[in-house]
Design a protein around this motif. Structure first.
Motif, PDB file in Angstrom:
ATOM      1  N   SER A 103      -0.826  13.303  10.954  1.00 26.10           N
ATOM      2  CA  SER A 103      -0.526  11.928  10.527  1.00 26.10           C
ATOM      3  C   SER A 103      -1.469  10.969  11.236  1.00 26.10           C
ATOM      4  CB  SER A 103       0.921  11.547  10.852  1.00 26.10           C
ATOM      5  OG  SER A 103       1.053  11.256  12.232  1.00 26.10           O
ATOM      6  N   GLY A 104      -1.610   9.796  10.656  1.00 23.92           N
ATOM      7  CA  GLY A 104      -2.471   8.786  11.250  1.00 23.92           C
ATOM      8  C   GLY A 104      -1.981   8.397  12.642  1.00 23.92           C
ATOM      9  N   SER A 105      -0.660   8.245  12.786  1.00 26.94           N
ATOM     10  CA  SER A 105      -0.108   7.845  14.096  1.00 26.94           C
ATOM     11  C   SER A 105      -0.477   8.879  15.156  1.00 26.94           C
ATOM     12  CB  SER A 105       1.415   7.746  14.020  1.00 26.94           C
ATOM     13  OG  SER A 105       1.809   6.843  13.032  1.00 26.94           O
ATOM     14  N   ILE A 108      -4.086   8.622  16.045  1.00 26.51           N
ATOM     15  CA  ILE A 108      -4.360   7.460  16.913  1.00 26.51           C
ATOM     16  C   ILE A 108      -3.931   7.783  18.347  1.00 26.51           C
ATOM     17  CG2 ILE A 108      -3.646   5.069  17.425  1.00 26.51           C
ATOM     18  CD1 ILE A 108      -5.610   5.169  15.108  1.00 26.51           C
ATOM     19  N   TYR A 137      -2.229  -2.862  12.745  1.00 20.26           N
ATOM     20  CA  TYR A 137      -1.263  -1.768  12.673  1.00 20.26           C
ATOM     21  C   TYR A 137      -2.004  -0.454  12.884  1.00 20.26           C
ATOM     22  CZ  TYR A 137       2.376   1.419  11.215  1.00 20.26           C
ATOM     23  OH  TYR A 137       3.319   2.436  11.210  1.00 20.26           O
ATOM     24  N   HIS A 138      -1.515   0.344  13.832  1.00 22.90           N
ATOM     25  CA  HIS A 138      -2.171   1.618  14.123  1.00 22.90           C
ATOM     26  C   HIS A 138      -1.192   2.789  14.088  1.00 22.90           C
ATOM     27  CE1 HIS A 138      -5.869  -0.444  15.088  1.00 22.90           C
ATOM     28  NE2 HIS A 138      -5.231  -1.228  15.935  1.00 22.90           N
ATOM     29  N   GLY A 139       0.055   2.561  13.662  1.00 29.66           N
ATOM     30  CA  GLY A 139       0.991   3.680  13.560  1.00 29.66           C
ATOM     31  C   GLY A 139       2.292   3.399  14.271  1.00 29.66           C
ATOM     32  N   ASP A 244     -10.389   2.675  13.785  1.00 29.23           N
ATOM     33  CA  ASP A 244      -9.233   3.218  13.059  1.00 29.23           C
ATOM     34  C   ASP A 244      -9.517   3.088  11.563  1.00 29.23           C
ATOM     35  OD1 ASP A 244      -6.892   3.734  11.720  1.00 29.23           O
ATOM     36  OD2 ASP A 244      -5.618   2.509  13.002  1.00 29.23           O
ATOM     37  N   VAL A 246      -7.948   5.077   9.336  1.00 36.70           N
ATOM     38  CA  VAL A 246      -6.868   5.817   8.680  1.00 36.70           C
ATOM     39  C   VAL A 246      -6.671   5.293   7.255  1.00 36.70           C
ATOM     40  CG1 VAL A 246      -4.362   6.216   8.717  1.00 36.70           C
ATOM     41  CG2 VAL A 246      -5.704   6.475  10.810  1.00 36.70           C
ATOM     42  N   LEU A 247      -6.731   3.964   7.104  1.00 34.89           N
ATOM     43  CA  LEU A 247      -6.487   3.372   5.790  1.00 34.89           C
ATOM     44  C   LEU A 247      -7.790   3.106   5.034  1.00 34.89           C
ATOM     45  CD1 LEU A 247      -3.802   0.631   5.093  1.00 34.89           C
ATOM     46  CD2 LEU A 247      -6.038   0.531   4.002  1.00 34.89           C
TER      47      LEU A 247
HETATM   48  C1  LIG Z   1      -4.757   1.534  10.015  1.00 31.56           C
HETATM   49  C2  LIG Z   1      -3.668   2.524  10.198  1.00 31.56           C
HETATM   50  N1  LIG Z   1      -3.662   3.308  11.287  1.00 31.56           N
HETATM   51  C3  LIG Z   1      -2.704   4.228  11.503  1.00 31.56           C
HETATM   52  C4  LIG Z   1      -1.678   4.385  10.594  1.00 31.56           C
HETATM   53  C5  LIG Z   1      -0.606   5.409  10.848  1.00 31.56           C
HETATM   54  O1  LIG Z   1      -0.710   6.448   9.921  1.00 31.56           O
HETATM   55  P1  LIG Z   1       0.574   7.342   9.520  1.00 31.56           P
HETATM   56  O2  LIG Z   1       1.499   6.465   8.767  1.00 31.56           O
HETATM   57  O3  LIG Z   1      -0.024   8.453   8.708  1.00 31.56           O
HETATM   58  O4  LIG Z   1       1.165   7.834  10.792  1.00 31.56           O
HETATM   59  C6  LIG Z   1      -1.644   3.602   9.442  1.00 31.56           C
HETATM   60  C7  LIG Z   1      -0.542   3.753   8.471  1.00 31.56           C
HETATM   61  O5  LIG Z   1      -0.330   2.950   7.599  1.00 31.56           O
HETATM   62  C8  LIG Z   1      -2.656   2.636   9.228  1.00 31.56           C
HETATM   63  O6  LIG Z   1      -2.664   1.845   8.163  1.00 31.56           O
END
Ligand SMILES: Cc1ncc(COP(=O)(O)O)c(C=O)c1O
Length: 455
Positions: A103-105, A108, A137-139, A244, A246-247
């Motif tokens: 997962s992104g979280s 990170i 937002y990073h998770g 980051d 992720v998005l």
């Molecule tokens: C920029 C960014 N980083 C990290 C995340 C966290 O990812 P995840 O929801 O897959 O844990 C998100 C989720 O929306 C995000 O938009």
């Protein structure tokens, strides 16, 4: 429809009527009653290839049949080796070591831990603090949440979070300079330098930022020079720059990474969401060898062991996604359809309550305001973004809401991030359904109330 407490699912929302989706094809998903919805945000910025791509399903089934799982602590395997090698080839500069996660979280967390572990093992253990933007937002896991400026997500967890150094994000619609020269401290990078100097560079491990704003600023695009200045400042003070993506990565902005458009190489790159296009949960930290060298000489491992890292089936989905994107030139397609997308969306500016429309590539944010002149947001109690999302669903359109960006509490926006296979006709349909949603009687009730509160 179903809702809590029917059935046994612990739903993400306990006060929501859930439509039951039974299949997806291209840019649309279909519910049990046969209604179609244009998935204009790829679920959650994830379904970059569109729904129902047989090649990805086949690659995953093939991998599961041959080798479903081995622990990344004991073994390596073809799927992770090939995925890492093809992903590394797409990443800028010296970023060439891929740590796959789910997962992104999680990714990170791993990237920020790596930053701290690197400095500790490189003999500079005092470098621990992280600088992050507001909004951002990073998770949602605790370290990633600490890096996020999403105060309502933190309500119950205050004592468990890590204190991060916060600086204002470049946010042209709401910052002092409007994204024009002479830039304000947020847009010029001065805010970053001031924070480093104030804290003492010997105590700062890393700066984390999204190269284009994700949902927290609604696809805000920083001035073109911003990340070049960030790179320069991080180099001058020996701070790691964590991008980051992720998005915004995996092709979403028209190039594989968004940061490539600033001609800057971060020290750590984090990918997620679209890298396996939603067919499997997959994220990745991409690091240069120079950051791994002290670990290889010292502790011997990143202290972030996870059962499902380096997962064969997830990696097979990621590899198949990269190959499908390449074979069908979909990142190029994302770039080439971008002008039509933004041209058609810009028409939304003339609609009531649409304050701003912005973005890059197939990523756009539409920010709603109570007053277009003053840019005053709706009061949070109006739940305008959430109401709009419901009205959009009624119109057969899936968009992603976000709230709180104007002042930490108020602020309503929705995001659009359609699959890269979207056609011009489907983009036109998105705009039509968007207009239809905004004129829904359901939403008008709310608007009338807002007018009353303004009188
Ligand atoms: C920029 C960014 N980083 C990290 C995340 C966290 O990812 P995840 O929801 O897959 O844990 C998100 C989720 O929306 C995000 O938009």
């Amino acid at each position: 429809m179903t809702r809590y407490p029917e059935g046994h699912v612990f739903y993400r929302r306990l006060t929501h009527d859930y439509r039951i989706i039974v299949r997806g094809e291209g840019c649309r998903v279909y519910d049990r009653e046969g209604c179609d919805y244009i998935d204009a945000c790829g679920g959650a910025f994830v379904a970059n290839l569109g729904h129902g791509v047989r090649e990805i399903a086949d690659a995953m089934a093939h991998q599961a049949a041959h080798l479903g799982y081995v622990s990344g602590a004991a073994f390596t395997h073809e799927a992770v080796e090939q995925f890492a090698s093809e992903l590394a080839a797409l990443c800028p500069g010296d970023l060439n070591k891929v740590y796959p996660l789910t997962s992104g979280s999680d990714a990170i967390e791993a990237a920020l831990k790596l930053a701290r572990q690197y400095w500790a093992e490189a003999g500079r253990p005092a470098k621990q603090r992280i600088i992050a933007l507001t909004p951002a937002y990073h998770g949602n896991t605790l370290l990633a949440l600490s890096a996020s400026a999403r105060e309502h997500y933190k309500t119950y967890f205050g004592g468990w979070l890590v204190d991060m150094i916060r600086i204002p994000a470049p946010y042209p619609y709401r910052c002092a300079c409007g994204g024009e020269r002479p830039y304000c401290a947020a847009c010029s990078g001065d805010a970053l330098e001031e924070a480093i100097v104030r804290t003492g560079p010997e105590k700062v491990a890393a700066f984390i930022a999204e190269p284009v704003g994700g949902s927290s600023t609604g696809a805000s695009v920083p001035p073109p020079e911003y990340f070049r200045r960030v790179r320069e400042i991080c180099d001058r003070y020996d701070i790691l720059f964590v991008a980051d993506e992720v998005l915004v990565g995996a092709g979403r902005t028209g190039t594989w990474t968004a940061i490539a458009q600033s001609a800057v190489t971060p020290d750590l790159l984090v990918l997620g969401k679209g890298i396996a296009a939603g067919y499997a949960p997959l994220a990745a930290v991409v690091a240069p060898e120079r950051l791994l060298a002290p670990l290889a000489r010292g502790s011997g491992a990143l202290m972030h062991a996870q059962t499902f890292s380096h997962h064969p089936v997830s990696c097979a989905a990621g590899l198949a996604t990269i190959r499908y994107l390449r074979q069908h030139c979909l990142v190029e397609r994302c770039a080439s359809i971008t002008p039509h997308f933004h041209h058609r969306l810009s028409a939304l500016r003339s609609l009531p309550y649409v304050g701003d429309v912005r973005g890059r590539g197939l990523l756009a944010g539409v920010e709603f305001v109570a007053d277009k002149e003053t840019r005053a947001p709706f009061k949070r109690a109006e739940h305008f973004a959430e109401r709009f999302v419901d009205a959009a669903l009624d119109a057969g359109l899936v968009v992603w809401p976000n709230v709180g960006q104007a002042n930490g509490t108020d602020g309503d926006l929705v995001m659009l991030a359609p699959p890269f296979v979207i056609t011009e006709a489907e983009i036109d349909e998105i705009v039509t359904r968007f207009e239809q949603a905004l004129s829904a009687p359901y939403l008008r009730v709310s608007r009338d109330r807002v007018e009353e509160t303004k009188r």
